[in-house]
Design a protein around this motif. Structure first.
Motif, PDB file in Angstrom:
ATOM      1  N   UNK A  10       3.995  -7.520  -6.593  1.00 44.64           N
ATOM      2  CA  UNK A  10       3.159  -6.327  -6.772  1.00 44.64           C
ATOM      3  C   UNK A  10       1.829  -6.465  -6.030  1.00 44.64           C
ATOM      4  N   UNK A  11       1.516  -7.670  -5.605  1.00 39.58           N
ATOM      5  CA  UNK A  11       0.292  -7.920  -4.835  1.00 39.58           C
ATOM      6  C   UNK A  11       0.596  -8.075  -3.349  1.00 39.58           C
ATOM      7  N   UNK A  12       1.660  -7.492  -2.875  1.00 37.47           N
ATOM      8  CA  UNK A  12       2.117  -7.778  -1.513  1.00 37.47           C
ATOM      9  C   UNK A  12       1.228  -7.188  -0.422  1.00 37.47           C
ATOM     10  N   UNK A  13       0.387  -6.210  -0.746  1.00 39.85           N
ATOM     11  CA  UNK A  13      -0.531  -5.656   0.249  1.00 39.85           C
ATOM     12  C   UNK A  13      -1.659  -4.915  -0.452  1.00 39.85           C
ATOM     13  N   UNK A  14      -2.777  -4.804   0.242  1.00 38.62           N
ATOM     14  CA  UNK A  14      -3.882  -3.995  -0.255  1.00 38.62           C
ATOM     15  C   UNK A  14      -4.786  -4.688  -1.254  1.00 38.62           C
ATOM     16  N   UNK A  15      -5.649  -3.889  -1.886  1.00 39.57           N
ATOM     17  CA  UNK A  15      -6.682  -4.385  -2.799  1.00 39.57           C
ATOM     18  C   UNK A  15      -6.197  -4.308  -4.243  1.00 39.57           C
ATOM     19  N   UNK A  16      -6.398  -5.395  -4.981  1.00 39.38           N
ATOM     20  CA  UNK A  16      -5.933  -5.487  -6.360  1.00 39.38           C
ATOM     21  C   UNK A  16      -7.024  -6.086  -7.246  1.00 39.38           C
ATOM     22  N   UNK A  17      -7.016  -5.669  -8.494  1.00 42.78           N
ATOM     23  CA  UNK A  17      -7.869  -6.277  -9.508  1.00 42.78           C
ATOM     24  C   UNK A  17      -7.018  -7.295 -10.260  1.00 42.78           C
ATOM     25  N   UNK A  18      -7.422  -8.555 -10.253  1.00 39.41           N
ATOM     26  CA  UNK A  18      -6.695  -9.613 -10.945  1.00 39.41           C
ATOM     27  C   UNK A  18      -7.650 -10.236 -11.954  1.00 39.41           C
ATOM     28  N   UNK A  19      -7.517  -9.840 -13.215  1.00 36.21           N
ATOM     29  CA  UNK A  19      -8.520 -10.235 -14.195  1.00 36.21           C
ATOM     30  C   UNK A  19      -9.851  -9.617 -13.817  1.00 36.21           C
TER      31      UNK A  19
ATOM     32  N   UNK B 110     -11.267  -9.751  -7.532  1.00 32.69           N
ATOM     33  CA  UNK B 110     -10.679  -8.832  -6.564  1.00 32.69           C
ATOM     34  C   UNK B 110      -9.889  -9.612  -5.526  1.00 32.69           C
ATOM     35  N   UNK B 111      -8.716  -9.083  -5.190  1.00 32.39           N
ATOM     36  CA  UNK B 111      -7.809  -9.709  -4.231  1.00 32.39           C
ATOM     37  C   UNK B 111      -7.421  -8.694  -3.167  1.00 32.39           C
ATOM     38  N   UNK B 112      -7.560  -9.088  -1.905  1.00 33.27           N
ATOM     39  CA  UNK B 112      -7.050  -8.245  -0.827  1.00 33.27           C
ATOM     40  C   UNK B 112      -5.985  -9.020  -0.059  1.00 33.27           C
ATOM     41  N   UNK B 113      -4.824  -8.381   0.123  1.00 34.65           N
ATOM     42  CA  UNK B 113      -3.706  -9.014   0.812  1.00 34.65           C
ATOM     43  C   UNK B 113      -3.419  -8.266   2.116  1.00 34.65           C
ATOM     44  N   UNK B 114      -3.570  -8.983   3.202  1.00 34.41           N
ATOM     45  CA  UNK B 114      -3.342  -8.452   4.542  1.00 34.41           C
ATOM     46  C   UNK B 114      -1.854  -8.534   4.886  1.00 34.41           C
ATOM     47  N   UNK B 115      -1.299  -7.508   5.524  1.00 32.16           N
ATOM     48  CA  UNK B 115       0.130  -7.447   5.843  1.00 32.16           C
ATOM     49  C   UNK B 115       0.525  -8.348   7.011  1.00 32.16           C
ATOM     50  N   UNK B 116      -0.446  -8.908   7.692  1.00 27.77           N
ATOM     51  CA  UNK B 116      -0.146  -9.821   8.789  1.00 27.77           C
ATOM     52  C   UNK B 116       0.173  -9.126  10.091  1.00 27.77           C
ATOM     53  N   UNK B 117       0.281  -9.944  11.144  1.00 28.83           N
ATOM     54  CA  UNK B 117       0.578  -9.435  12.482  1.00 28.83           C
ATOM     55  C   UNK B 117       1.996  -9.747  12.925  1.00 28.83           C
ATOM     56  N   UNK B 118       2.510 -10.911  12.539  1.00 31.73           N
ATOM     57  CA  UNK B 118       3.861 -11.306  12.933  1.00 31.73           C
ATOM     58  C   UNK B 118       4.926 -10.583  12.125  1.00 31.73           C
ATOM     59  N   UNK B 119       6.135 -10.564  12.671  1.00 35.86           N
ATOM     60  CA  UNK B 119       7.234  -9.839  12.025  1.00 35.86           C
ATOM     61  C   UNK B 119       8.524 -10.652  12.101  1.00 35.86           C
ATOM     62  N   UNK B 120       9.222 -10.708  10.981  1.00 31.39           N
ATOM     63  CA  UNK B 120      10.551 -11.317  10.942  1.00 31.39           C
ATOM     64  C   UNK B 120      11.618 -10.221  11.033  1.00 31.39           C
TER      65      UNK B 120
END
Length: 276
Positions: A235-244, A247-257
């Protein structure tokens, strides 16, 4: 990776509010990039060049790199580091390593040295102060490393001091709830790569389907074990999240599988810090 499979580069812009941010740091601009996987065509030269140009055009105060520079072998880091040398920022470029950067016992040292030789500061269970003592920057060892030990680092900081934290794997946010983290920057997930518009990453629904299978059978399914090994908190795979309280921001990255990305484009993130 061909543009058809990866999608066009996306520039994400957001404002993140930091409690007790010193007025002198209000408006500080960060650029984050992550998960290059610079090996075997997972990141095109064109997209890498474009990402660096987007970062430079933003005139950032600080550039942040959150790991997985290579895929398995460390050798491609030398060519990548020469390209990352073109990144421009007021207070420098700071990086942490990801799980792919420690794939072999010798990889960590080779990748760290290659980045440092081009002026990139690599943090491994360290605290740096590029923005001054009132906003430290914490860089943790990778979650899968035996040296991952946030307690050792976080207890060095006064709880009243705002701080930024770099940790490749967003699962660490669950552990880091024990300390103040005003903004954690992570990558690792590639955003799930395939996203269902309005619903989120497809892998969330894939896991739910697999979990309905009886446990005895499920234990024999490598697919379920693999998804949990990559990440627990999809559920934290991308974007800004409140964790307790953090604050957590998860970047989607540049590389691709393979099989590629769908509604989940590669990302350069521009973050402006604001007081609250």
């Amino acid at each position: 990776m061909h543009r058809l499979l990866s999608g066009a580069l996306s520039t994400e812009k957001l404002i993140v509010k930091i409690a007790n941010l010193p007025p002198s740091l209000d408006g500080i601009k960060l650029v984050q990039m992550s998960d290059f996987h610079y090996d075997n065509g997972r990141l095109s030269e064109k997209m890498l060049t474009e990402a660096i140009a987007v970062s430079n055009a933003a005139s950032p105060d600080l550039v942040i790199l959150t790991g997985d520079y290579v895929n398995t072998v460390a050798k491609p880091i030398h060519q990548l580091a020469l390209k990352l040398k073109n990144l421009q920022s007021r207070y420098g470029v700071y990086a942490v390593l990801g799980n792919h950067d420690i794939y072999y016992p010798s990889s960590r040292l080779e990748i760290t040295n290659a980045l440092k030789n081009t002026g990139i500061n690599v943090l491994w269970n360290q605290i740096a102060y590029p923005l001054g003592e009132k906003l430290p920057l914490v860089g943790l060892a990778d979650f899968y490393s035996r040296e991952f030990n946030p307690e050792l680092i976080m207890n060095q900081l006064d709880s009243t001091t705002p701080r930024l934290l770099l940790s490749h794997n967003p699962d660490t946010a669950e552990i880091l709830k024990n300390w103040r983290v005003d903004l954690q920057l992570s990558g690792h997930t590639h955003g799930g790569q395939i996203v269902i518009p309005g619903l989120g990453p497809a892998i969330l629904y894939y896991i739910k389907i697999l979990e309905k299978i009886p446990k005895k059978i499920r234990r024999k399914l490598p697919f379920l074990r693999q998804t949990h090994a990559i990440l627990r908190h999809w559920q934290w795979s991308e974007g800004l999240h409140q964790v307790g309280n953090n604050q957590l921001y998860v970047n989607r990255g540049l590389g691709t599988y393979l099989p590629g990305r769908l509604f989940c484009p590669p990302e350069v993130t521009i973050i402006t810090l604001a007081g609250r």
